[in-house]
Scaffold this motif. Structure first.
Motif, PDB file in Angstrom:
ATOM      1  N   PHE A  11       0.882   8.578  -4.078  1.00 43.24           N
ATOM      2  CA  PHE A  11       1.160   9.966  -3.708  1.00 43.24           C
ATOM      3  C   PHE A  11      -0.103  10.824  -3.851  1.00 43.24           C
ATOM      4  O   PHE A  11      -0.357  11.714  -3.026  1.00 43.24           O
ATOM      5  CB  PHE A  11       2.270  10.556  -4.573  1.00 43.24           C
ATOM      6  N   ALA A  12      -0.893  10.587  -4.882  1.00 46.82           N
ATOM      7  CA  ALA A  12      -2.120  11.364  -5.092  1.00 46.82           C
ATOM      8  C   ALA A  12      -3.104  11.146  -3.952  1.00 46.82           C
ATOM      9  O   ALA A  12      -3.758  12.076  -3.483  1.00 46.82           O
ATOM     10  CB  ALA A  12      -2.758  10.989  -6.426  1.00 46.82           C
ATOM     11  N   GLU A  13      -3.194   9.916  -3.502  1.00 45.92           N
ATOM     12  CA  GLU A  13      -4.145   9.574  -2.442  1.00 45.92           C
ATOM     13  C   GLU A  13      -3.672  10.046  -1.071  1.00 45.92           C
ATOM     14  O   GLU A  13      -4.458  10.563  -0.276  1.00 45.92           O
ATOM     15  CB  GLU A  13      -4.341   8.059  -2.415  1.00 45.92           C
ATOM     16  N   ARG A  14      -2.383   9.895  -0.786  1.00 48.76           N
ATOM     17  CA  ARG A  14      -1.889  10.122   0.581  1.00 48.76           C
ATOM     18  C   ARG A  14      -0.962  11.318   0.738  1.00 48.76           C
ATOM     19  O   ARG A  14      -0.560  11.642   1.853  1.00 48.76           O
ATOM     20  CB  ARG A  14      -1.152   8.876   1.057  1.00 48.76           C
ATOM     21  N   GLY A  15      -0.574  11.931  -0.365  1.00 49.38           N
ATOM     22  CA  GLY A  15       0.415  12.993  -0.294  1.00 49.38           C
ATOM     23  C   GLY A  15       1.799  12.415  -0.068  1.00 49.38           C
ATOM     24  O   GLY A  15       1.964  11.207   0.126  1.00 49.38           O
ATOM     25  N   PHE A  16       2.791  13.276  -0.089  1.00 48.34           N
ATOM     26  CA  PHE A  16       4.164  12.813   0.087  1.00 48.34           C
ATOM     27  C   PHE A  16       4.364  12.197   1.462  1.00 48.34           C
ATOM     28  O   PHE A  16       4.923  11.110   1.600  1.00 48.34           O
ATOM     29  CB  PHE A  16       5.139  13.972  -0.124  1.00 48.34           C
ATOM     30  N   ASP A  17       3.902  12.876   2.491  1.00 49.89           N
ATOM     31  CA  ASP A  17       4.165  12.425   3.856  1.00 49.89           C
ATOM     32  C   ASP A  17       3.422  11.139   4.208  1.00 49.89           C
ATOM     33  O   ASP A  17       3.925  10.318   4.968  1.00 49.89           O
ATOM     34  CB  ASP A  17       3.802  13.531   4.855  1.00 49.89           C
ATOM     35  N   GLY A  18       2.241  10.958   3.655  1.00 51.27           N
ATOM     36  CA  GLY A  18       1.450   9.778   3.980  1.00 51.27           C
ATOM     37  C   GLY A  18       1.814   8.537   3.180  1.00 51.27           C
ATOM     38  O   GLY A  18       1.389   7.431   3.516  1.00 51.27           O
ATOM     39  N   ALA A  19       2.587   8.710   2.126  1.00 48.54           N
ATOM     40  CA  ALA A  19       2.972   7.579   1.270  1.00 48.54           C
ATOM     41  C   ALA A  19       4.300   7.007   1.735  1.00 48.54           C
ATOM     42  O   ALA A  19       5.151   7.721   2.264  1.00 48.54           O
ATOM     43  CB  ALA A  19       3.095   8.037  -0.176  1.00 48.54           C
ATOM     44  N   SER A  20       4.487   5.723   1.528  1.00 49.41           N
ATOM     45  CA  SER A  20       5.778   5.097   1.823  1.00 49.41           C
ATOM     46  C   SER A  20       6.233   4.304   0.604  1.00 49.41           C
ATOM     47  O   SER A  20       5.420   3.920  -0.245  1.00 49.41           O
ATOM     48  CB  SER A  20       5.668   4.163   3.031  1.00 49.41           C
ATOM     49  N   ILE A  21       7.526   4.082   0.535  1.00 48.43           N
ATOM     50  CA  ILE A  21       8.081   3.250  -0.544  1.00 48.43           C
ATOM     51  C   ILE A  21       7.443   1.863  -0.488  1.00 48.43           C
ATOM     52  O   ILE A  21       7.119   1.273  -1.524  1.00 48.43           O
ATOM     53  CB  ILE A  21       9.610   3.173  -0.439  1.00 48.43           C
ATOM     54  N   ARG A  22       7.225   1.364   0.692  1.00 42.12           N
ATOM     55  CA  ARG A  22       6.594   0.043   0.848  1.00 42.12           C
ATOM     56  C   ARG A  22       5.182   0.037   0.262  1.00 42.12           C
ATOM     57  O   ARG A  22       4.782  -0.900  -0.417  1.00 42.12           O
ATOM     58  CB  ARG A  22       6.563  -0.334   2.328  1.00 42.12           C
ATOM     59  N   ASP A  23       4.402   1.124   0.514  1.00 41.00           N
ATOM     60  CA  ASP A  23       3.052   1.228  -0.054  1.00 41.00           C
ATOM     61  C   ASP A  23       3.106   1.243  -1.582  1.00 41.00           C
ATOM     62  O   ASP A  23       2.288   0.612  -2.250  1.00 41.00           O
ATOM     63  CB  ASP A  23       2.362   2.518   0.408  1.00 41.00           C
ATOM     64  N   ILE A  24       4.056   1.992  -2.107  1.00 35.40           N
ATOM     65  CA  ILE A  24       4.194   2.103  -3.562  1.00 35.40           C
ATOM     66  C   ILE A  24       4.595   0.757  -4.157  1.00 35.40           C
ATOM     67  O   ILE A  24       4.054   0.330  -5.179  1.00 35.40           O
ATOM     68  CB  ILE A  24       5.199   3.215  -3.924  1.00 35.40           C
ATOM     69  N   ALA A  25       5.521   0.070  -3.501  1.00 39.01           N
ATOM     70  CA  ALA A  25       5.936  -1.255  -3.970  1.00 39.01           C
ATOM     71  C   ALA A  25       4.753  -2.222  -3.974  1.00 39.01           C
ATOM     72  O   ALA A  25       4.547  -2.968  -4.941  1.00 39.01           O
ATOM     73  CB  ALA A  25       7.064  -1.796  -3.097  1.00 39.01           C
ATOM     74  N   ARG A  26       3.971  -2.180  -2.910  1.00 43.59           N
ATOM     75  CA  ARG A  26       2.797  -3.056  -2.823  1.00 43.59           C
ATOM     76  C   ARG A  26       1.826  -2.743  -3.962  1.00 43.59           C
ATOM     77  O   ARG A  26       1.306  -3.647  -4.622  1.00 43.59           O
ATOM     78  CB  ARG A  26       2.118  -2.889  -1.465  1.00 43.59           C
ATOM     79  N   ALA A  27       1.573  -1.465  -4.217  1.00 46.61           N
ATOM     80  CA  ALA A  27       0.649  -1.064  -5.283  1.00 46.61           C
ATOM     81  C   ALA A  27       1.178  -1.448  -6.665  1.00 46.61           C
ATOM     82  O   ALA A  27       0.403  -1.731  -7.578  1.00 46.61           O
ATOM     83  CB  ALA A  27       0.398   0.435  -5.219  1.00 46.61           C
ATOM     84  N   ALA A  28       2.510  -1.476  -6.807  1.00 43.09           N
ATOM     85  CA  ALA A  28       3.130  -1.844  -8.086  1.00 43.09           C
ATOM     86  C   ALA A  28       3.304  -3.349  -8.231  1.00 43.09           C
ATOM     87  O   ALA A  28       3.673  -3.833  -9.310  1.00 43.09           O
ATOM     88  CB  ALA A  28       4.484  -1.149  -8.233  1.00 43.09           C
ATOM     89  N   GLY A  29       3.089  -4.088  -7.143  1.00 48.11           N
ATOM     90  CA  GLY A  29       3.276  -5.531  -7.180  1.00 48.11           C
ATOM     91  C   GLY A  29       4.737  -5.925  -7.291  1.00 48.11           C
ATOM     92  O   GLY A  29       5.083  -6.890  -7.979  1.00 48.11           O
ATOM     93  N   THR A  30       5.589  -5.161  -6.607  1.00 45.89           N
ATOM     94  CA  THR A  30       7.028  -5.445  -6.657  1.00 45.89           C
ATOM     95  C   THR A  30       7.629  -5.246  -5.277  1.00 45.89           C
ATOM     96  O   THR A  30       6.934  -4.957  -4.311  1.00 45.89           O
ATOM     97  CB  THR A  30       7.709  -4.556  -7.716  1.00 45.89           C
ATOM     98  N   GLN A  31       8.941  -5.413  -5.191  1.00 49.94           N
ATOM     99  CA  GLN A  31       9.638  -5.273  -3.914  1.00 49.94           C
ATOM    100  C   GLN A  31      10.106  -3.836  -3.706  1.00 49.94           C
ATOM    101  O   GLN A  31      10.425  -3.129  -4.664  1.00 49.94           O
ATOM    102  CB  GLN A  31      10.841  -6.210  -3.876  1.00 49.94           C
TER     103      GLN A  31
END
Length: 197
Positions: A11-31
């Motif tokens: 969210f810090a890098e891309r803002g709310f609109d630029g972030a996706s749940i999939r991106d966050i999952a990938r960054a967290a190493g989870t599904q």
């Protein structure tokens, strides 16, 4: 914790609109399903991500203010320093997540659709500091105090997130130094200018 850390960075890098749940999952190493399960929808996850550090930061600021008050009469400089110094310190010593949080707070501060999050997470503490300044500048227009305070918050966030820019414009190799004292003096002067008739 891992999901919220990842959400904070994305969210810090891309803002709310630029972030996706999939991106966050990938960054967290989870599904993505696990992110949805723990965070709810994207908006709820954004709210949780902003809120999780707000109480700690507020506590640091209020503790600094209480300690300064115990030492005697306050000045506007004291009040501003008690608000800014805890965040600068934790951002410089608490690891990269606190710097990501500064970027996240900047997104929240810049977009009125997050007014409710700002009101919940940041306004109670901000109002206490604004009230302290009002006591020191009786008769000053409350809107002017609030204006100077908001400008000060923007300057603090710029210091935290744009040290590289200061360094570039100042022809300094790498990031500019922390500059807490200069930042506080700048903000105090701005508040004093805002409340002046």
């Amino acid at each position: 914790m891992r999901i919220l850390d990842a959400a904070e960075r994305v969210f810090a890098e891309r803002g709310f609109d630029g972030a996706s749940i999939r991106d966050i999952a990938r960054a967290a190493g989870t599904q993505a399903g696990l992110v949805h399960h723990h965070g709810g929808g994207k908006e709820e996850l954004f709210h949780q991500t902003v809120a999780r550090r707000a109480d700690e930061l507020s506590g640091l600021r209020m503790d600094a203010l209480a300690a300064r008050k115990a030492g005697g009469d306050l000045t506007v400089h004291d009040v501003v320093e008690c608000f800014i110094a805890p965040y600068i310190t934790v951002a410089q010593t608490g690891g990269p997540q606190w710097l990501a949080y500064a970027r996240l707070v900047a997104w929240v501060s810049a977009d009125p659709r997050w007014r409710d999050i700002a009101a919940e997470c940041f306004d109670p503490t901000a109002r206490q500091f604004i009230a302290e300044i009002a006591v020191l500048r009786p008769g000053a227009d409350p809107e002017r105090i609030a204006t100077g305070f908001v400008y000060s918050v923007a300057a603090m966030l710029a210091q935290l997130t744009s040290a590289w820019r200061i360094g570039a414009l100042g022809d300094i190799e790498g990031d500019a130094p922390g500059g807490l004292d200069m930042l506080v003096r700048f903000c105090v002067a701005g508040i004093e200018a805002a409340v002046a008739d």
